[in-house]
Design an enzyme around this catalytic site. Structure first.
Site, PDB file in Angstrom:
ATOM      1  N   TYR B 177       0.862  -1.188   0.000  1.00 24.23           N
ATOM      2  CA  TYR B 177       0.000   0.000   0.000  1.00 24.23           C
ATOM      3  C   TYR B 177       0.890   1.226   0.000  1.00 24.23           C
ATOM      4  O   TYR B 177       2.085   1.147   0.303  1.00 24.23           O
ATOM      5  CB  TYR B 177      -0.944  -0.001   1.203  1.00 24.23           C
ATOM      6  CG  TYR B 177      -0.313   0.397   2.501  1.00 24.23           C
ATOM      7  CD1 TYR B 177       0.292  -0.554   3.317  1.00 24.23           C
ATOM      8  CD2 TYR B 177      -0.309   1.730   2.911  1.00 24.23           C
ATOM      9  CE1 TYR B 177       0.882  -0.180   4.506  1.00 24.23           C
ATOM     10  CE2 TYR B 177       0.284   2.107   4.109  1.00 24.23           C
ATOM     11  CZ  TYR B 177       0.870   1.139   4.902  1.00 24.23           C
ATOM     12  OH  TYR B 177       1.463   1.522   6.079  1.00 24.23           O
ATOM     13  N   CYS B 178       0.275   2.379  -0.346  1.00 23.99           N
ATOM     14  CA  CYS B 178       1.062   3.613  -0.384  1.00 23.99           C
ATOM     15  C   CYS B 178       0.222   4.768   0.159  1.00 23.99           C
ATOM     16  O   CYS B 178      -0.276   4.679   1.270  1.00 23.99           O
ATOM     17  CB  CYS B 178       1.558   3.891  -1.794  1.00 23.99           C
ATOM     18  SG  CYS B 178       0.286   3.786  -3.068  1.00 23.99           S
ATOM     19  N   ARG B 179       0.091   5.830  -0.607  1.00 26.53           N
ATOM     20  CA  ARG B 179      -0.578   7.009  -0.058  1.00 26.53           C
ATOM     21  C   ARG B 179      -2.090   6.989  -0.238  1.00 26.53           C
ATOM     22  O   ARG B 179      -2.792   7.829   0.330  1.00 26.53           O
ATOM     23  CB  ARG B 179      -0.016   8.274  -0.703  1.00 26.53           C
ATOM     24  CG  ARG B 179       1.402   8.566  -0.273  1.00 26.53           C
ATOM     25  CD  ARG B 179       2.062   9.609  -1.134  1.00 26.53           C
ATOM     26  NE  ARG B 179       3.451   9.824  -0.733  1.00 26.53           N
ATOM     27  CZ  ARG B 179       4.379  10.382  -1.511  1.00 26.53           C
ATOM     28  NH1 ARG B 179       4.058  10.764  -2.737  1.00 26.53           N
ATOM     29  NH2 ARG B 179       5.609  10.539  -1.092  1.00 26.53           N
TER      30      ARG B 179
END
Lengths: 220, 220
Positions: B177-179
């Site tokens: 996952y990221c932002r």
DNA sequence: TCTTTATTCCAATACTCGTTGGAATAATGT
DNA sequence: ACATTATTCCAACGAGTATTGGAATAAAGA
């Protein structure tokens, strides 16, 4: 870099919704549309705007896909695209109340006046209304009541109250509500009722706020 | 009529928040600020904007009281006023995804690619991560991980993954996952990891989405 | 068909907003 | 005190927005 183009496009799409909600007049129209569906003419009358201006703003809202239309004869009725739009309006308003001190001041100074506000939560109000401990009055115009109202609420438009056609028991407390925190009808109703010897107070929420809290709205 | 003036003022205040969220660039800045606090310079680099332009947009956000500043030496760090702002950004984005067909198309066509998205809910992912059934990777730059991350997630920035410095067991599935949904880092990470023989998939939410669902965010 | 009514379109106005370049601040280090 | 770095302010341009008046649609009724 193609990534930038994709991102620009994505944020631009979201900003379309933001732009639609960046105008006071459009917000007022949205709040009205939270009460039901209305013709352009009726919205213009309710918001003290010219029909042309209302039409232009509704066009913006329609392009952002926040509202839909339905034609009936020469009238065109506007309504919210879905209840999610009402939730968004409520979320924006709540955020504004939380962040903008000016708004809080404006509300406490002008809208509220001491004891008029009954600061109780919806579930409790509903349980009291169910037991008959309080009388809940929907003081909006009748078509809006018909389009959806709080459970156990009875319709008694502000105009009727002003005309004096009130036949309510004076021994039970009365709670009025209208279109929401920015609507002044319930406040005005409390004033008239209190002068008439009733024990009246105002409930800040309207159907949009009520629904956004997951509480049921009745339509009959 | 004084009522009109009051109402105009109230709606104008709310529209201030709307205006602040009516610009693609400002929304991108807000999403960045959901990841932690950053200097103007850093925000400019991350969003491919000039420092002056970022400064101007941040000024708008600050006037709407959506962000706050902190000075440390010559740097000025911006952060969200509170988590309610992040919730508002998420709410606006969700509304946009629901209403704007163009946005849905853009996302399905460009951001997503078939199996890359793991369409599972947060609570389930967390329970699997707790049991060690999956490895949850935070592929954002380390400072953002340090500012707050999903439970049981370990930090492995995309840059490190690209550099090939990956030491993970290949028998367990990996979730990156990221932002958030508009950030493409997790997607890119999945591509690199898959080519390296890992079973990797992407989780769309970032910490802002996670938090807005009432799930806990860890800071260490 | 002609008129009426509700709504929208078009053109023109003043106004606001996004963006950029160059200068000004404010803290830091020599 | 001076130069450096990060940030903001000022001025200016083009682009977009809000509002209004007059004309154009689109449906309904005579």
């Amino acid at each position: 870099m193609k990534t930038r183009q994709i991102k620009d496009h994505l944020y631009a799409q979201v900003a379309r919704i933001g732009k639609a909600m960046a105008s006071p007049k459009r917000l007022e129209l949205l709040e009205m549309l939270c009460q039901g569906e209305f013709s352009v003419e009726h919205l213009a009358a309710q918001t003290s705007m010219s029909v042309r201006l209302v039409s232009a703003h509704l066009k913006e809202l329609k392009m952002a896909q926040l509202v839909r239309t339905r034609r009936a004869g020469t009238y065109i009725y506007y309504r919210l695209a879905d209840t999610g739009v009402a939730d968004l309006w409520v979320a924006l308003r709540v955020a504004a109340e939380g962040h903008l001190s000016e708004l809080r001041e404006a509300k406490t100074g002008l809208v509220d006046r001491g004891e008029e506000i009954a600061a109780l939560d919806g579930a409790q109000l509903m349980s009291w209304a169910k037991l008959g401990k309080v009388i809940v009055l929907d003081v909006r115009p009748q078509p809006e009541y018909a389009a959806g109202h709080l459970p156990y609420a009875r319709s008694l438009p502000l105009d009727d109250i002003k005309r004096g056609s009130v036949a309510l028991p004076k021994n039970r407390p009365i709670v009025t509500y209208c279109r929401g925190p920015f609507c002044l009808m319930a406040k005005e109703a409390v004033g008239v009722l209190t002068r008439g010897g009733y024990r009246a107070s105002r409930f800040e929420s309207g159907v949009a706020e009520w629904r956004s809290q997951g509480l049921p709205v009745v339509k009959d």
